[in-house]
Design a protein around this motif. Structure first.
Motif, PDB file in Angstrom:
ATOM      1  N   ASP A   1      58.290  18.265 -22.750  1.00  0.00           N
ATOM      2  CA  ASP A   1      58.482  19.042 -23.968  1.00  0.00           C
ATOM      3  C   ASP A   1      57.629  20.295 -24.036  1.00  0.00           C
ATOM      4  O   ASP A   1      57.626  21.006 -25.044  1.00  0.00           O
ATOM      5  N   GLY A   2      56.877  20.581 -22.985  1.00  0.00           N
ATOM      6  CA  GLY A   2      56.044  21.777 -22.989  1.00  0.00           C
ATOM      7  C   GLY A   2      54.793  21.647 -23.814  1.00  0.00           C
ATOM      8  O   GLY A   2      54.071  22.630 -23.995  1.00  0.00           O
ATOM      9  N   LEU A   3      54.510  20.455 -24.323  1.00  0.00           N
ATOM     10  CA  LEU A   3      53.335  20.230 -25.154  1.00  0.00           C
ATOM     11  C   LEU A   3      52.293  19.436 -24.372  1.00  0.00           C
ATOM     12  O   LEU A   3      52.610  18.414 -23.757  1.00  0.00           O
TER      13      LEU A   3
ATOM     14  N   THR B   1      50.311  13.816 -20.351  1.00  0.00           N
ATOM     15  CA  THR B   1      50.459  14.897 -19.362  1.00  0.00           C
ATOM     16  C   THR B   1      49.153  15.120 -18.616  1.00  0.00           C
ATOM     17  O   THR B   1      49.132  15.257 -17.390  1.00  0.00           O
ATOM     18  N   ASP B   2      48.040  15.160 -19.375  1.00  0.00           N
ATOM     19  CA  ASP B   2      46.731  15.330 -18.717  1.00  0.00           C
ATOM     20  C   ASP B   2      46.458  14.194 -17.744  1.00  0.00           C
ATOM     21  O   ASP B   2      45.971  14.405 -16.631  1.00  0.00           O
TER      22      ASP B   2
ATOM     23  N   GLY C   1      57.204  11.102  -9.711  1.00  0.00           N
ATOM     24  CA  GLY C   1      56.703   9.777 -10.032  1.00  0.00           C
ATOM     25  C   GLY C   1      55.392   9.732 -10.777  1.00  0.00           C
ATOM     26  O   GLY C   1      54.782   8.671 -10.878  1.00  0.00           O
ATOM     27  N   PHE C   2      54.908  10.870 -11.296  1.00  0.00           N
ATOM     28  CA  PHE C   2      53.687  10.891 -12.096  1.00  0.00           C
ATOM     29  C   PHE C   2      54.096  11.104 -13.556  1.00  0.00           C
ATOM     30  O   PHE C   2      54.339  12.232 -13.973  1.00  0.00           O
ATOM     31  N   ASN C   3      54.214  10.043 -14.316  1.00  0.00           N
ATOM     32  CA  ASN C   3      54.826  10.075 -15.652  1.00  0.00           C
ATOM     33  C   ASN C   3      54.004  10.900 -16.638  1.00  0.00           C
ATOM     34  O   ASN C   3      52.916  10.489 -17.063  1.00  0.00           O
TER      35      ASN C   3
ATOM     36  N   GLY D   1      42.315  17.706 -14.503  1.00  0.00           N
ATOM     37  CA  GLY D   1      43.436  17.912 -15.407  1.00  0.00           C
ATOM     38  C   GLY D   1      43.863  19.356 -15.547  1.00  0.00           C
ATOM     39  O   GLY D   1      44.789  19.663 -16.319  1.00  0.00           O
ATOM     40  N   GLU D   2      43.230  20.262 -14.807  1.00  0.00           N
ATOM     41  CA  GLU D   2      43.576  21.682 -14.862  1.00  0.00           C
ATOM     42  C   GLU D   2      44.478  22.031 -13.686  1.00  0.00           C
ATOM     43  O   GLU D   2      44.168  21.711 -12.539  1.00  0.00           O
ATOM     44  N   VAL D   3      45.599  22.712 -13.971  1.00  0.00           N
ATOM     45  CA  VAL D   3      46.527  23.093 -12.902  1.00  0.00           C
ATOM     46  C   VAL D   3      46.186  24.509 -12.447  1.00  0.00           C
ATOM     47  O   VAL D   3      46.768  25.503 -12.908  1.00  0.00           O
ATOM     48  N   GLY D   4      45.190  24.584 -11.546  1.00  0.00           N
ATOM     49  CA  GLY D   4      44.788  25.862 -10.979  1.00  0.00           C
ATOM     50  C   GLY D   4      45.492  26.137  -9.669  1.00  0.00           C
ATOM     51  O   GLY D   4      46.404  25.396  -9.261  1.00  0.00           O
ATOM     52  N   PRO D   5      45.070  27.180  -8.940  1.00  0.00           N
ATOM     53  CA  PRO D   5      45.731  27.540  -7.669  1.00  0.00           C
ATOM     54  C   PRO D   5      45.731  26.404  -6.653  1.00  0.00           C
ATOM     55  O   PRO D   5      46.730  26.181  -5.969  1.00  0.00           O
ATOM     56  N   ALA D   6      44.623  25.672  -6.539  1.00  0.00           N
ATOM     57  CA  ALA D   6      44.556  24.583  -5.543  1.00  0.00           C
ATOM     58  C   ALA D   6      45.544  23.475  -5.893  1.00  0.00           C
ATOM     59  O   ALA D   6      46.222  22.923  -5.017  1.00  0.00           O
ATOM     60  N   THR D   7      45.623  23.142  -7.171  1.00  0.00           N
ATOM     61  CA  THR D   7      46.552  22.086  -7.587  1.00  0.00           C
ATOM     62  C   THR D   7      47.995  22.527  -7.388  1.00  0.00           C
ATOM     63  O   THR D   7      48.845  21.741  -6.945  1.00  0.00           O
TER      64      THR D   7
END
Length: 986
Positions: free
Chosen positions: A71-73, A78-79, A64-66, A95-101
């Protein structure tokens, strides 16, 4: 010029050749079709792939988070979706997908788990709120079925026991039953320094300092100083001043006046010092008078003193005893001590020194801060019995008579290493607060004196000289635990059995932990439940009570989930989950369909026909109530009888009543004269001093237990207010109240039953519950309840309204707005009710390009903007604010996009339900009281505004969080406070 032309030709030629070379190297451009992900596969979050951006986008889309196109871009959408997810789970939105996220993503679920529970503490032995209930409500097994006595209370919670005097028992260490300072209470461990201050500063006590192994010269100086021979500073240096003091001493005792420290002089000094009694120093105590703040500092295995002219840095042993003259006291750290001897020891200590207080058992009880001093005396007597029994048990267990000396406690080497004490001073044993507890209220010291020397005994095992280990906790979930369930013991103790405890969760008793609840997301659970030092799960899918005790406490918790992509099941004890999730007890159940707990969450109303034989109870629901009356508040604020409140009427009435305010209210209501002489030393700064002076003059101070100080800011209970009202009316010019009705079932332990019954007969008491026979005598009274009483007294012509026309203490004031409707409904008012003739206007195509356009709209629709001149002045700004407020917008006076949209939608006919927006942008939210005030102002009932995070306040925070779409955890954190400031109520 020719050279310039030649240069140009060379440049063009070079450029042409390079272009041919570059084009010869290029390959044909190929067009690739980007695959379109028309179908998404949503895996279970716990095992969903998160290795690349398409995986991340897929996860976001599935939950549910649009993120826009999968598309991988990377892009703004996305951010934004990543940041939105991070905000939802309480992570930093970077906006960074690190280990915690990624961990949060694997454990994310929109499903939350609710834990409901009751009680506070381990639930073994005495239930303190149960004792309060038994003494206020009663039970059929008590001689007075309306109010049990303390012996009956402890005999119920400790089955098969009896109460005896210590003098009747053959004790293994009988010193505890004498007046000696036998009990050593640990105050600090492994200290490197302490500060000690004598009190009171107006007439400070004399200190007597005994320090072992003083150098001989320093010891002689200390002796001479204490005997008045003035050797100067105690510095261990022998000079003329010390020699002269020594000659004077030698002359006084018939020795040769040599002025030197010879054997005969030293022997005489030690003999004289010995006559002063036991002391760690052979030279007797150093006496310091006139007030002092001294420092004791540890250095290289020794201790030295600083902070007083007599003291110099003379290192000696950390084997120190400090006493003080009668009537005075000392402050060490947060505690003040009036009784006992301060002991410092470093023998057998690994580092620094330990600090203990050697004190008499009864004086120790004076400072035991385990039950509020304002509770009724019978309940406090029960607490004194269990507190004394627990302390005596620990003393007998730890004391080794063979190790005792005149100055040392009899303790084992291991106990000396741990604390040099028989018992600690924190909640892990019993919380000892010293003199400040002793003066907190008269009821506690009276209860200690009433039970002096009495302990709980059992003729069997698991005792010390037949004295039981009397455990206790604040409250249970309706039944006590035995020691196996409560502590995990291997063997049940015969006097610590499970017994019914409905009074713990009875609304009449006022336990704030009668019911509590917490909501956790899957992510929160996965993060907080550990196996060792790491989370047991990446994602928890279910958690439930799988084994339950007879008492209703959770024995075993089962959890299902995923770890590293594989399914996993873990079981833990209820006590372990209580600790890891921060619950107040392990009386709880979960919202899972698999949960087998049958725990009946309070609050209830206990049936006082409970019997020991069958332990049966009958209970029904009960809802606390807090009466309000804006009319009554207006009387009180008009006369200036309450502290100024700038909040809404709702928030003002949710505050509690202080003693100084109560004095102001009752003296005016009763028509009492305000010319009494000054009575107290702690109300000089109070604007209500004339009212507080009247209390002892007209005998009303007994309502507070005849304190030496009035303590103006102390909060008043409902029965104390009843006492004050009736006594003030009898003492003043207001006509006496007539009649008396025994209407309530829970006021038996109150001292003011007669006064309560008089108010009941005149029908002016506000309900505290939907149970009609309940008075709640010890509950703190609110401003709303006082306002209700005043309104009723005036309405029934028992008090003339004219008495509120004067201002004897301060000027009039008024609340900032009326009572706020519950937030469950935004309907504030309906000005068009019954007016079906309202013709709606069509503003949908209105042109709004300038201030002139806005002014024209405001003028046409009844919002006066002042001159229509295209200038945005104060009148125009105010008109915009009025429009915004009426239409549920934040009233900032700026015609932004939302305001312009509302203008175009405006018809001039208000619907049946419309909302006036509130401006909370400047709300203060730094303290619990400020959060409570905010909640009251915005329609989320926090109960009493008392600065305490009780169950009412926590549930009000949860209600707000649900209203604005936050996880309802009952904690007013940064995100919740941010939402509070932006909340308009619409």
């Amino acid at each position: 010029m020719i050279r310039g032309f030649i240069k140009s030709l060379l440049f063009i030629g070079t450029f042409f050749v390079m272009s041919l070379f570059i084009n010869a190297q290029k390959e044909p451009v190929l067009a690739f079709e980007i695959p379109s992900h028309t179908t998404l596969f949503c895996a279970d979050n716990a095992v969903a792939p998160l290795s690349n951006l398409i995986d991340i986008q897929t996860f976001l889309n599935c939950n549910g988070f649009n993120p826009g196109p999968v598309d991988g871009l990377s892009g703004a959408r996305t951010d934004g979706a990543i940041k939105s997810f991070q905000k939802t789970v309480g992570l930093t939105a970077d906006g960074e997908v690190g280990p915690a996220t990624k961990q949060a993503m694997r454990s994310y679920s929109s499903v939350s788990f609710t834990f409901q529970g009751s009680g506070w503490g381990h639930g073994v032995g005495l239930s303190q709120y149960g004792a309060k209930g038994l003494t206020e409500v009663g039970a059929s097994f008590c001689s007075n079925t309306s109010s049990c006595n303390s012996n009956e209370v402890v005999s119920y919670y400790f089955q098969g026991t009896s109460v005896k005097q210590l003098s009747e028992i053959s004790l293994s260490s009988p010193d505890i039953s004498t007046n000696s300072d036998a009990l050593w209470v640990g105050l600090a461990r492994n200290a490197k320094s302490i500060n000690l201050t004598t009190l009171p500063s107006s007439s400070p006590p004399t200190l007597f300092i005994c320090q072992a192994n003083l150098p001989q010269t320093a010891g002689v100086q200390a002796f001479l100083s204490s005997r008045g021979f003035d050797p100067g500073t105690i510095d261990g240096s022998f000079g003329d001043r010390t020699a002269n003091a020594l000659r004077n001493y030698q002359a006084s005792v018939g020795l040769e006046q040599s002025g030197s420290i010879d054997d005969a002089t030293v022997n005489k000094i030690k003999s004289d010092a010995n006559s002063d009694g036991a002391c760690e120093s052979d030279f007797g105590p150093l006496k310091i008078s006139g007030g002092a703040t001294i420092n004791i500092i540890y250095s290289n295995g020794n201790c030295y003193f600083t902070g007083h002219p007599l003291l110099s840095k003379v290192p000696a042993a950390c084997n120190i005893g400090i006493s003080w003259s009668d009537g005075g006291r000392i402050r060490v750290g947060p505690r003040e001590h009036k009784h006992g001897v301060l002991k410092l020891r470093n023998k057998n200590v690994s580092s620094g020194f330990h600090v203990s207080l050697a004190v008499n058992i009864e004086k120790y009880l004076y400072g035991l801060a385990e039950m509020p001093s304002h509770w009724n005396v019978k309940a406090l007597e029960a607490q004194a019995l269990v507190g004394r029994s627990y302390a005596v048990f620990q003393y007998l267990k730890q004391n080794k008579p063979s190790e005792k000396t005149d100055t040392d406690a009899g303790l084992s080497s291991s106990r000396k290493d741990y604390c040099w004490c028989h018992i600690g001073s924190t909640a892990s044993s019993q919380y000892y607060y010293g003199y400040l507890k002793e003066i907190a209220g008269p009821n506690w010291v009276q209860a200690v004196n009433n039970t002096s020397g009495k302990v709980i005994t059992y003729d069997g095992g698991y005792t010390q000289s037949s004295v039981v280990q009397a455990f206790y906790s604040s409250s249970t979930g309706g039944k006590t635990n035995d020691n196996v369930v409560g502590f995990g013991s291997a063997t049940p103790w015969p006097y610590l059995k499970t017994v019914d405890d409905p009074w713990s969760v009875d609304n009449r008793v006022g336990n704030p932990k009668a019911a509590w609840s917490y909501d956790f997301s899957s992510y929160q659970l996965s993060k907080n439940i550990l196996c060792g030092d790491t989370p047991c799960f990446d994602a928890i899918t279910d958690i439930y009570v799988s084994s339950v005790a007879e008492s209703g406490a959770a024995l075993q918790i089962t959890m299902n989930g995923f770890k590293n992509g594989s399914s996993k099941t873990v079981t833990k004890s209820g006590r372990n989950i209580k600790s890891q999730l921060g619950f107040t007890s392990h009386y709880f159940k979960t919202s899972s369909q698999s949960d087998i707990s049958t725990l009946n969450i309070g609050p209830i109303t206990a049936n006082n026909t409970t019997t020991i034989a069958d332990n049966s109870t009958s209970s029904s629901g009960d809802t606390p109530q807090y009466a309000t009356s804006t009319k009554g508040l207006n009387y009180l604020s008009k006369a200036g009888l309450l502290n100024v409140c700038n909040e809404t009427s709702s928030a003002c009435q949710a505050k509690t009543l202080s003693r100084e305010e109560a004095a102001a209210v009752v003296t005016v209501v009763g028509g009492v004269s305000l010319d009494a002489p000054n009575a107290y030393s702690d109300d000089d700064q109070s604007i209500y001093q004339k009212a507080t002076n009247a209390l002892p003059y007209y005998g009303m101070q007994v309502c507070f237990g005849s304190p030496f100080q009035i303590q103006p800011a102390e909060i008043v209970s409902r029965d104390e207010l009843a006492c004050l009202l009736v006594k003030s009316i009898k003492a003043g010019t207001t006509n006496n109240l007539s009649g008396s009705i025994d209407k309530y079932s829970d006021e038996g332990a109150s001292r003011w039953t007669n006064e309560i019954n008089i108010l009941a007969a005149n029908d002016v008491i506000p309900a505290c519950s939907d149970v009609t026979d309940k008075f709640c005598p010890s509950r703190k009274v609110t401003i709303g309840e006082v306002s209700y009483i005043v309104d009723k007294l005036v309405e029934k012509s028992l008090v003339p309204a004219i008495v509120f026309d004067t201002n004897p203490f301060q000027g009039s004031w008024a609340a900032n707005g009326g009572e706020v409707a519950e937030a469950t409904s935004t309907a504030v008012s309906n000005p068009n009710a019954g007016n079906d003739a309202c013709t709606p206007k069509d503003n949908s195509s209105l042109v709004i390009n300038s201030t002139l356009d806005i002014q024209q709209f405001l003028s046409n629709n009844g919002f006066n903007p002042g001159p229509i001149d295209g200038q945005s002045g104060p009148k125009t700004t105010n008109a915009i604010k009025v429009f915004q407020k009426e239409n549920g917008l934040l009233a900032d006076g700026i015609a932004g996009n939302k305001t312009k949209a509302a203008i175009r939608e405006y018809t001039g006919c208000k619907s049946e339900n419309y909302c006036e927006a509130r401006d909370n942008r400047s709300a203060k939210l730094d303290s619990i009281a400020e959060v409570q005030t905010y909640l009251a102002n915005n329609g989320f009932n926090p109960g009493i505004i008392d600065g305490k995070m009780g169950s009412y306040t926590r549930e009000a925070i949860k209600a707000f969080q649900r209203k604005v779409g936050l996880i309802p955890d009952g904690v007013a954190g940064a995100r919740t406070k941010s939402e509070m400031k932006s909340y308009t109520g619409c």
